[in-house]
Scaffold this motif. Structure first.
Motif, PDB file in Angstrom:
ATOM      1  N   LEU A 190       0.232  17.689  -6.344  1.00  0.00           N
ATOM      2  CA  LEU A 190       1.453  18.358  -5.882  1.00  0.00           C
ATOM      3  C   LEU A 190       1.738  18.113  -4.411  1.00  0.00           C
ATOM      4  CD1 LEU A 190       1.215  21.823  -7.669  1.00  0.00           C
ATOM      5  CD2 LEU A 190       2.833  19.988  -8.149  1.00  0.00           C
ATOM      6  N   LYS A 191       0.717  17.814  -3.637  1.00  0.00           N
ATOM      7  CA  LYS A 191       0.879  17.706  -2.184  1.00  0.00           C
ATOM      8  C   LYS A 191       1.019  16.271  -1.693  1.00  0.00           C
ATOM      9  CE  LYS A 191      -1.752  21.902  -1.355  1.00  0.00           C
ATOM     10  NZ  LYS A 191      -3.050  22.441  -1.029  1.00  0.00           N
ATOM     11  N   LEU A 192       0.047  15.434  -1.980  1.00  0.00           N
ATOM     12  CA  LEU A 192      -0.030  14.134  -1.323  1.00  0.00           C
ATOM     13  C   LEU A 192       0.975  13.084  -1.774  1.00  0.00           C
ATOM     14  CD1 LEU A 192      -3.893  13.724  -0.841  1.00  0.00           C
ATOM     15  CD2 LEU A 192      -2.175  14.510   0.796  1.00  0.00           C
ATOM     16  N   PRO A 193       1.381  13.022  -3.046  1.00  0.00           N
ATOM     17  CA  PRO A 193       2.291  11.936  -3.440  1.00  0.00           C
ATOM     18  C   PRO A 193       3.636  11.921  -2.706  1.00  0.00           C
ATOM     19  CG  PRO A 193       1.249  12.863  -5.372  1.00  0.00           C
ATOM     20  CD  PRO A 193       0.902  13.757  -4.208  1.00  0.00           C
ATOM     21  N   GLN A 194       4.035  13.028  -2.126  1.00  0.00           N
ATOM     22  CA  GLN A 194       5.322  13.062  -1.432  1.00  0.00           C
ATOM     23  C   GLN A 194       5.266  12.455  -0.029  1.00  0.00           C
ATOM     24  OE1 GLN A 194       6.528  17.187  -0.224  1.00  0.00           O
ATOM     25  NE2 GLN A 194       4.662  17.736  -1.315  1.00  0.00           N
ATOM     26  N   PHE A 195       4.072  12.075   0.407  1.00  0.00           N
ATOM     27  CA  PHE A 195       3.891  11.508   1.736  1.00  0.00           C
ATOM     28  C   PHE A 195       3.550  10.021   1.644  1.00  0.00           C
ATOM     29  CE2 PHE A 195       2.826  16.021   2.125  1.00  0.00           C
ATOM     30  CZ  PHE A 195       3.653  16.387   3.180  1.00  0.00           C
ATOM     31  N   GLN A 196       3.469   9.369   2.798  1.00  0.00           N
ATOM     32  CA  GLN A 196       3.152   7.945   2.869  1.00  0.00           C
ATOM     33  C   GLN A 196       1.737   7.681   2.373  1.00  0.00           C
ATOM     34  OE1 GLN A 196       3.386   6.401   6.853  1.00  0.00           O
ATOM     35  NE2 GLN A 196       2.731   4.348   6.267  1.00  0.00           N
ATOM     36  N   SER A 197       1.582   6.595   1.625  1.00  0.00           N
ATOM     37  CA  SER A 197       0.262   6.153   1.166  1.00  0.00           C
ATOM     38  C   SER A 197       0.047   4.699   1.558  1.00  0.00           C
ATOM     39  CB  SER A 197       0.152   6.264  -0.357  1.00  0.00           C
ATOM     40  OG  SER A 197       0.180   7.601  -0.760  1.00  0.00           O
ATOM     41  N   ILE A 198      -1.186   4.396   1.900  1.00  0.00           N
ATOM     42  CA  ILE A 198      -1.585   3.036   2.252  1.00  0.00           C
ATOM     43  C   ILE A 198      -2.821   2.724   1.422  1.00  0.00           C
ATOM     44  CG2 ILE A 198      -2.442   1.539   4.097  1.00  0.00           C
ATOM     45  CD1 ILE A 198      -0.973   3.438   6.080  1.00  0.00           C
ATOM     46  N   THR A 199      -2.901   1.512   0.916  1.00  0.00           N
ATOM     47  CA  THR A 199      -4.063   1.116   0.116  1.00  0.00           C
ATOM     48  C   THR A 199      -4.659  -0.173   0.665  1.00  0.00           C
ATOM     49  OG1 THR A 199      -4.853   0.529  -2.087  1.00  0.00           O
ATOM     50  CG2 THR A 199      -2.588  -0.065  -1.561  1.00  0.00           C
ATOM     51  N   ILE A 200      -5.959  -0.333   0.472  1.00  0.00           N
ATOM     52  CA  ILE A 200      -6.626  -1.553   0.948  1.00  0.00           C
ATOM     53  C   ILE A 200      -6.635  -2.649  -0.110  1.00  0.00           C
ATOM     54  CG2 ILE A 200      -8.086  -0.331   2.612  1.00  0.00           C
ATOM     55  CD1 ILE A 200     -10.428  -0.811   0.595  1.00  0.00           C
ATOM     56  N   LYS A 201      -5.911  -2.448  -1.207  1.00  0.00           N
ATOM     57  CA  LYS A 201      -5.958  -3.436  -2.294  1.00  0.00           C
ATOM     58  C   LYS A 201      -5.497  -4.826  -1.851  1.00  0.00           C
ATOM     59  CE  LYS A 201      -1.440  -2.593  -4.326  1.00  0.00           C
ATOM     60  NZ  LYS A 201      -0.678  -2.222  -5.468  1.00  0.00           N
ATOM     61  N   ASP A 202      -4.628  -4.907  -0.831  1.00  0.00           N
ATOM     62  CA  ASP A 202      -4.176  -6.199  -0.313  1.00  0.00           C
ATOM     63  C   ASP A 202      -4.937  -6.607   0.947  1.00  0.00           C
ATOM     64  OD1 ASP A 202      -2.268  -6.610  -2.326  1.00  0.00           O
ATOM     65  OD2 ASP A 202      -0.861  -5.284  -1.300  1.00  0.00           O
ATOM     66  N   GLY A 203      -6.014  -5.908   1.232  1.00  0.00           N
ATOM     67  CA  GLY A 203      -6.857  -6.246   2.377  1.00  0.00           C
ATOM     68  C   GLY A 203      -6.812  -5.201   3.475  1.00  0.00           C
ATOM     69  N   TRP A 204      -7.936  -5.109   4.173  1.00  0.00           N
ATOM     70  CA  TRP A 204      -8.066  -4.120   5.241  1.00  0.00           C
ATOM     71  C   TRP A 204      -7.081  -4.366   6.381  1.00  0.00           C
ATOM     72  CZ3 TRP A 204     -10.627   0.357   5.963  1.00  0.00           C
ATOM     73  CH2 TRP A 204     -11.579   0.720   5.001  1.00  0.00           C
ATOM     74  N   ASP A 205      -6.889  -5.637   6.780  1.00  0.00           N
ATOM     75  CA  ASP A 205      -6.016  -5.916   7.928  1.00  0.00           C
ATOM     76  C   ASP A 205      -4.601  -5.432   7.697  1.00  0.00           C
ATOM     77  OD1 ASP A 205      -8.113  -7.045   9.337  1.00  0.00           O
ATOM     78  OD2 ASP A 205      -7.605  -9.100   8.762  1.00  0.00           O
ATOM     79  N   LEU A 206      -4.053  -5.725   6.531  1.00  0.00           N
ATOM     80  CA  LEU A 206      -2.693  -5.282   6.211  1.00  0.00           C
ATOM     81  C   LEU A 206      -2.619  -3.762   6.151  1.00  0.00           C
ATOM     82  CD1 LEU A 206       0.206  -6.020   5.462  1.00  0.00           C
ATOM     83  CD2 LEU A 206      -0.523  -6.157   3.084  1.00  0.00           C
ATOM     84  N   ALA A 207      -3.601  -3.150   5.522  1.00  0.00           N
ATOM     85  CA  ALA A 207      -3.615  -1.690   5.415  1.00  0.00           C
ATOM     86  C   ALA A 207      -3.688  -1.048   6.796  1.00  0.00           C
ATOM     87  CB  ALA A 207      -4.775  -1.236   4.543  1.00  0.00           C
ATOM     88  N   LEU A 208      -4.585  -1.534   7.628  1.00  0.00           N
ATOM     89  CA  LEU A 208      -4.746  -0.944   8.962  1.00  0.00           C
ATOM     90  C   LEU A 208      -3.503  -1.134   9.818  1.00  0.00           C
ATOM     91  CD1 LEU A 208      -8.440  -2.002   9.591  1.00  0.00           C
ATOM     92  CD2 LEU A 208      -7.598   0.348   9.251  1.00  0.00           C
ATOM     93  N   SER A 209      -2.870  -2.290   9.723  1.00  0.00           N
ATOM     94  CA  SER A 209      -1.667  -2.526  10.515  1.00  0.00           C
ATOM     95  C   SER A 209      -0.525  -1.598  10.115  1.00  0.00           C
ATOM     96  CB  SER A 209      -1.228  -3.991  10.433  1.00  0.00           C
ATOM     97  OG  SER A 209      -0.760  -4.294   9.136  1.00  0.00           O
ATOM     98  N   SER A 210      -0.578  -1.061   8.914  1.00  0.00           N
ATOM     99  CA  SER A 210       0.443  -0.119   8.456  1.00  0.00           C
ATOM    100  C   SER A 210       0.308   1.249   9.129  1.00  0.00           C
ATOM    101  CB  SER A 210       0.355   0.083   6.932  1.00  0.00           C
ATOM    102  OG  SER A 210       0.585  -1.126   6.270  1.00  0.00           O
ATOM    103  N   LEU A 211      -0.819   1.501   9.762  1.00  0.00           N
ATOM    104  CA  LEU A 211      -1.024   2.780  10.433  1.00  0.00           C
ATOM    105  C   LEU A 211      -0.358   2.853  11.806  1.00  0.00           C
ATOM    106  CD1 LEU A 211      -4.796   3.503   9.634  1.00  0.00           C
ATOM    107  CD2 LEU A 211      -2.817   4.823   8.862  1.00  0.00           C
ATOM    108  N   TYR A 212      -0.044   1.688  12.413  1.00  0.00           N
ATOM    109  CA  TYR A 212       0.541   1.731  13.749  1.00  0.00           C
ATOM    110  C   TYR A 212       1.850   1.012  13.821  1.00  0.00           C
ATOM    111  CZ  TYR A 212      -3.601  -1.354  13.688  1.00  0.00           C
ATOM    112  OH  TYR A 212      -4.649  -2.164  13.321  1.00  0.00           O
TER     113      TYR A 212
END
Length: 124
Positions: free
Chosen positions: A102-124
């Protein structure tokens, strides 16, 4: 910007990667095992609450371990109730746990399935 990082201590290696990436990009982060070294006992909970209430964004390093963590669940609830910007950073290929559907799906999600570098770059 100040980010609170919520995680299961079992996932400390993966969480360290997230923390170091944000820190290397000059983003102020709060991570319990680093910042709570000077506190003890009951002060832990008080400081965690204070940091969540003061953060600009809340990143939960999400895994099966996080789903089962009493502390992570409490931190998610506080961040949600405090109207924080919540980012779920999936470190495993899993769905949201029952407790969080009920809480988390309404917010932004990032996954490492395409690699750590891409996922981490999505944080900034």
């Amino acid at each position: 910007m100040a980010i609170f990082i919520s995680y299961s201590t079992i996932d400390h290696k993966e969480t360290d990667i997230v923390y170091k990436s944000l820190d290397n990009n000059n983003i102020k982060c709060w991570k319990a095992d680093i910042q709570l070294r000077e506190y003890g006992g009951e002060e832990y909970e008080t400081e965690i609450v204070r940091q969540i209430e003061q953060c600009d964004a809340f990143v939960v390093v999400y895994s099966r371990n996080a789903i089962d963590s009493r502390w992570v669940n409490g931190e998610i609830t506080l961040a949600f109730n405090s109207n924080k910007r919540i980012i779920t950073f999936f470190i495993e290929n899993i769905d949201f746990g029952q407790k969080h559907k009920l809480k988390l799906p309404q917010f932004q999600s990032i996954t490492i399935k395409d690699g750590w570098d891409l996922a981490l770059s999505s944080l900034y």
